[in-house]
Design an enzyme around this catalytic site. Structure first.
Site, PDB file in Angstrom:
ATOM      1  N   ASN A  48      -4.356 -10.509  -3.214  1.00  0.00           N
ATOM      2  CA  ASN A  48      -3.387  -9.603  -2.589  1.00  0.00           C
ATOM      3  C   ASN A  48      -1.986 -10.111  -2.893  1.00  0.00           C
ATOM      4  O   ASN A  48      -1.787 -11.315  -3.071  1.00  0.00           O
ATOM      5  CB  ASN A  48      -3.598  -9.600  -1.065  1.00  0.00           C
ATOM      6  CG  ASN A  48      -2.601  -8.726  -0.334  1.00  0.00           C
ATOM      7  OD1 ASN A  48      -2.355  -7.579  -0.734  1.00  0.00           O
ATOM      8  ND2 ASN A  48      -2.002  -9.248   0.720  1.00  0.00           N
ATOM      9  N   SER A  55       4.182 -13.694  -2.257  1.00  0.00           N
ATOM     10  CA  SER A  55       3.059 -14.613  -2.454  1.00  0.00           C
ATOM     11  C   SER A  55       1.862 -13.827  -2.957  1.00  0.00           C
ATOM     12  O   SER A  55       1.585 -12.734  -2.450  1.00  0.00           O
ATOM     13  CB  SER A  55       2.659 -15.274  -1.131  1.00  0.00           C
ATOM     14  OG  SER A  55       3.761 -15.906  -0.514  1.00  0.00           O
ATOM     15  N   MET A  71      -2.717  -1.097   2.728  1.00  0.00           N
ATOM     16  CA  MET A  71      -2.243  -1.361   4.085  1.00  0.00           C
ATOM     17  C   MET A  71      -3.317  -1.191   5.161  1.00  0.00           C
ATOM     18  O   MET A  71      -2.991  -0.941   6.323  1.00  0.00           O
ATOM     19  CB  MET A  71      -1.025  -0.471   4.395  1.00  0.00           C
ATOM     20  CG  MET A  71       0.140  -0.637   3.423  1.00  0.00           C
ATOM     21  SD  MET A  71       0.738  -2.350   3.224  1.00  0.00           S
ATOM     22  CE  MET A  71       1.800  -2.494   4.644  1.00  0.00           C
ATOM     23  N   ARG A  72      -4.582  -1.348   4.817  1.00  0.00           N
ATOM     24  CA  ARG A  72      -5.651  -1.298   5.832  1.00  0.00           C
ATOM     25  C   ARG A  72      -6.255  -2.680   6.014  1.00  0.00           C
ATOM     26  O   ARG A  72      -6.409  -3.426   5.031  1.00  0.00           O
ATOM     27  CB  ARG A  72      -6.788  -0.358   5.395  1.00  0.00           C
ATOM     28  CG  ARG A  72      -6.394   1.074   5.179  1.00  0.00           C
ATOM     29  CD  ARG A  72      -5.892   1.778   6.399  1.00  0.00           C
ATOM     30  NE  ARG A  72      -6.884   1.910   7.458  1.00  0.00           N
ATOM     31  CZ  ARG A  72      -6.607   2.356   8.680  1.00  0.00           C
ATOM     32  NH1 ARG A  72      -5.379   2.699   8.999  1.00  0.00           N
ATOM     33  NH2 ARG A  72      -7.558   2.457   9.583  1.00  0.00           N
ATOM     34  N   ILE A  73      -6.594  -2.990   7.228  1.00  0.00           N
ATOM     35  CA  ILE A  73      -7.312  -4.244   7.492  1.00  0.00           C
ATOM     36  C   ILE A  73      -8.770  -4.045   7.108  1.00  0.00           C
ATOM     37  O   ILE A  73      -9.364  -3.004   7.402  1.00  0.00           O
ATOM     38  CB  ILE A  73      -7.166  -4.635   8.980  1.00  0.00           C
ATOM     39  CG1 ILE A  73      -5.688  -4.949   9.224  1.00  0.00           C
ATOM     40  CG2 ILE A  73      -8.063  -5.814   9.338  1.00  0.00           C
ATOM     41  CD1 ILE A  73      -5.346  -5.497  10.564  1.00  0.00           C
ATOM     42  N   HIS A 127       1.762 -10.226  -1.161  1.00  0.00           N
ATOM     43  CA  HIS A 127       2.399 -10.044   0.142  1.00  0.00           C
ATOM     44  C   HIS A 127       3.896 -10.313  -0.009  1.00  0.00           C
ATOM     45  O   HIS A 127       4.288 -11.301  -0.630  1.00  0.00           O
ATOM     46  CB  HIS A 127       1.786 -11.000   1.169  1.00  0.00           C
ATOM     47  CG  HIS A 127       2.394 -10.847   2.529  1.00  0.00           C
ATOM     48  ND1 HIS A 127       2.063  -9.813   3.378  1.00  0.00           N
ATOM     49  CD2 HIS A 127       3.346 -11.572   3.171  1.00  0.00           C
ATOM     50  CE1 HIS A 127       2.776  -9.919   4.488  1.00  0.00           C
ATOM     51  NE2 HIS A 127       3.562 -10.976   4.395  1.00  0.00           N
ATOM     52  N   ARG A 157     -13.527   1.583   9.891  1.00  0.00           N
ATOM     53  CA  ARG A 157     -13.272   0.526   8.906  1.00  0.00           C
ATOM     54  C   ARG A 157     -14.507   0.278   8.057  1.00  0.00           C
ATOM     55  O   ARG A 157     -14.426   0.098   6.845  1.00  0.00           O
ATOM     56  CB  ARG A 157     -12.991  -0.771   9.669  1.00  0.00           C
ATOM     57  CG  ARG A 157     -11.577  -1.203   9.620  1.00  0.00           C
ATOM     58  CD  ARG A 157     -11.462  -2.525  10.349  1.00  0.00           C
ATOM     59  NE  ARG A 157     -10.637  -2.390  11.510  1.00  0.00           N
ATOM     60  CZ  ARG A 157      -9.309  -2.319  11.521  1.00  0.00           C
ATOM     61  NH1 ARG A 157      -8.666  -2.447  10.500  1.00  0.00           N
ATOM     62  NH2 ARG A 157      -8.613  -2.139  12.581  1.00  0.00           N
ATOM     63  N   ASN A 213       3.501  -1.991  -7.852  1.00  0.00           N
ATOM     64  CA  ASN A 213       2.767  -3.187  -8.298  1.00  0.00           C
ATOM     65  C   ASN A 213       1.563  -2.788  -9.142  1.00  0.00           C
ATOM     66  O   ASN A 213       1.275  -3.423 -10.162  1.00  0.00           O
ATOM     67  CB  ASN A 213       2.328  -4.031  -7.096  1.00  0.00           C
ATOM     68  CG  ASN A 213       3.430  -4.972  -6.644  1.00  0.00           C
ATOM     69  OD1 ASN A 213       3.747  -5.939  -7.331  1.00  0.00           O
ATOM     70  ND2 ASN A 213       4.030  -4.674  -5.510  1.00  0.00           N
ATOM     71  N   GLY A 229       2.692   2.401  -5.310  1.00  0.00           N
ATOM     72  CA  GLY A 229       1.961   1.889  -6.473  1.00  0.00           C
ATOM     73  C   GLY A 229       2.800   1.255  -7.561  1.00  0.00           C
ATOM     74  O   GLY A 229       2.380   1.222  -8.722  1.00  0.00           O
ATOM     75  N   GLU A 248      -8.810 -13.939   7.769  1.00  0.00           N
ATOM     76  CA  GLU A 248      -7.588 -13.921   8.580  1.00  0.00           C
ATOM     77  C   GLU A 248      -6.470 -13.267   7.770  1.00  0.00           C
ATOM     78  O   GLU A 248      -6.223 -13.656   6.616  1.00  0.00           O
ATOM     79  CB  GLU A 248      -7.209 -15.354   8.975  1.00  0.00           C
ATOM     80  CG  GLU A 248      -6.168 -15.385  10.072  1.00  0.00           C
ATOM     81  CD  GLU A 248      -5.673 -16.807  10.347  1.00  0.00           C
ATOM     82  OE1 GLU A 248      -4.506 -16.944  10.741  1.00  0.00           O
ATOM     83  OE2 GLU A 248      -6.439 -17.756  10.140  1.00  0.00           O
ATOM     84  N   ASP A 257      -3.438 -12.178   5.745  1.00  0.00           N
ATOM     85  CA  ASP A 257      -2.342 -12.844   5.020  1.00  0.00           C
ATOM     86  C   ASP A 257      -2.413 -14.370   5.102  1.00  0.00           C
ATOM     87  O   ASP A 257      -1.385 -15.058   5.020  1.00  0.00           O
ATOM     88  CB  ASP A 257      -0.973 -12.358   5.538  1.00  0.00           C
ATOM     89  CG  ASP A 257      -0.775 -10.859   5.333  1.00  0.00           C
ATOM     90  OD1 ASP A 257      -1.352 -10.312   4.377  1.00  0.00           O
ATOM     91  OD2 ASP A 257      -0.060 -10.239   6.137  1.00  0.00           O
TER      92      ASP A 257
HETATM   93  C1  GAR Z   1       4.904  -4.330  -1.970  1.00  0.00           C
HETATM   94  O1  GAR Z   1       6.145  -4.899  -1.653  1.00  0.00           O
HETATM   95  C2  GAR Z   1       3.786  -5.227  -1.516  1.00  0.00           C
HETATM   96  O2  GAR Z   1       4.067  -6.603  -1.629  1.00  0.00           O
HETATM   97  C3  GAR Z   1       3.639  -4.833  -0.064  1.00  0.00           C
HETATM   98  O3  GAR Z   1       3.832  -3.452  -0.038  1.00  0.00           O
HETATM   99  C4  GAR Z   1       4.670  -3.066  -1.141  1.00  0.00           C
HETATM  100  C5  GAR Z   1       3.913  -2.023  -1.906  1.00  0.00           C
HETATM  101  O4  GAR Z   1       4.729  -1.460  -2.899  1.00  0.00           O
HETATM  102  N1  GAR Z   1       2.362  -5.214   0.440  1.00  0.00           N
HETATM  103  C6  GAR Z   1       2.132  -5.459   1.720  1.00  0.00           C
HETATM  104  O5  GAR Z   1       2.968  -5.390   2.578  1.00  0.00           O
HETATM  105  C7  GAR Z   1       0.705  -5.861   2.018  1.00  0.00           C
HETATM  106  N2  GAR Z   1       0.557  -6.214   3.383  1.00  0.00           N
HETATM  107  P1  GAR Z   1       4.076  -0.758  -4.149  1.00  0.00           P
HETATM  108  O6  GAR Z   1       3.109   0.285  -3.603  1.00  0.00           O
HETATM  109  O7  GAR Z   1       5.219  -0.117  -4.854  1.00  0.00           O
HETATM  110  O8  GAR Z   1       3.381  -1.794  -4.965  1.00  0.00           O
END
Ligand code: GAR
Length: 215
Positions: A109, A138, A92-94, A111, A67, A16, A14, A145, A147
């Site tokens: 999102n 990004s 991290m879930r689709i 990435h 899901r 971000n 968490g 689809e 990312d």
């Molecule tokens: C971050 O680097 C984010 O960009 C990435 O996971 C990390 C989460 O860190 N996201 C993905 O890979 C999404 N597919 P955080 O929990 O400390 O923000």
């Protein structure tokens, strides 16, 4: 203008999420964080959010079983907290197509790569393996689809000799923490939107975000 209510989706640490919350504390911010939702009850980010007085929900994807059930529970929680925007921050879930369609143009999102390179996981390892000299992150609208949604803004960092995945990840993360709150603020000001699978920038929104592109 009333501040837009944002729901943040997380799965882990968490950091971000914390940067989005920190920006929301500033009086000129166009959004407020209405709730933080995690599909993992043990996510560290839930504690961080709760300690800052933000409503949290742990919606265990394993207990929910599918899901569809997770997405339905998330949708209900987002509506219950009056969310108008959704920010995925290390979620991290689709997601199902139905959930994504419900929030189309209102869900973003972050990435950890310069899309469209390195979609999916292990982006830093793959960047090192590929030998790219620049890497980054990004922010994009979420589309069905994985990312592949319309890119809003990107932050760029150099790949340095001697980097390993952890060092590179840390360098990218510093930029993530600047870029994501800036994008969410501009989205909450209605200065960016998604049309025909592309990002449309009103006035100088693109310039506002490009300032951040070198970290
Ligand atoms: C971050 O680097 C984010 O960009 C990435 O996971 C990390 C989460 O860190 N996201 C993905 O890979 C999404 N597919 P955080 O929990 O400390 O923000």
């Amino acid at each position: 203008m009333a501040r837009k209510r944002v729901g943040i989706l997380i799965s882990g640490r968490g950091s971000n999420m914390a940067s989005l919350i920190a920006r929301a504390k500033q009086p000129d911010c166009a959004y407020e964080v209405a709730c933080v939702i995690s599909n993992r009850p043990d996510a560290k980010g839930l504690e961080t959010a709760a300690s800052q007085g933000i409503a949290t929900a742990a919606l265990d994807h394993k207990a929910l079983g599918s899901r569809e059930a997770l997405d339905a529970a998330m949708h209900e929680a987002l509506l219950a907290h009056g969310c108008e925007l959704v920010a995925c921050a290390g979620f991290m879930r689709i997601m199902t197509g139905g959930f994504i369609a419900e929030w189309a143009g209102r869900m973003v999102n972050i990435h950890p790569s310069l899309l469209p390179m390195f979609k999916g996981i292990d982006t830093h390892e793959r960047a090192l393996e590929a030998g790219v000299r620049v890497h980054g992150c990004s922010v994009h609208f979420v589309s069905e689809e994985l990312d592949a949604g319309a890119i809003i803004a990107q932050g760029v960092v150099p790949v340095l000799p001697g980097d390993d995945a952890d060092r590179l990840a840390a360098r990218v993360l510093t930029v993530e923490h600047k870029l994501y709150p800036a994008v969410l603020d501009v989205l909450a000001q209605d200065r960016i939107s998604m049309r025909d699978g592309r990002t449309v920038f009103a006035d100088d929104a693109a310039a506002t975000l490009s300032i951040l592109q070198n970290g």
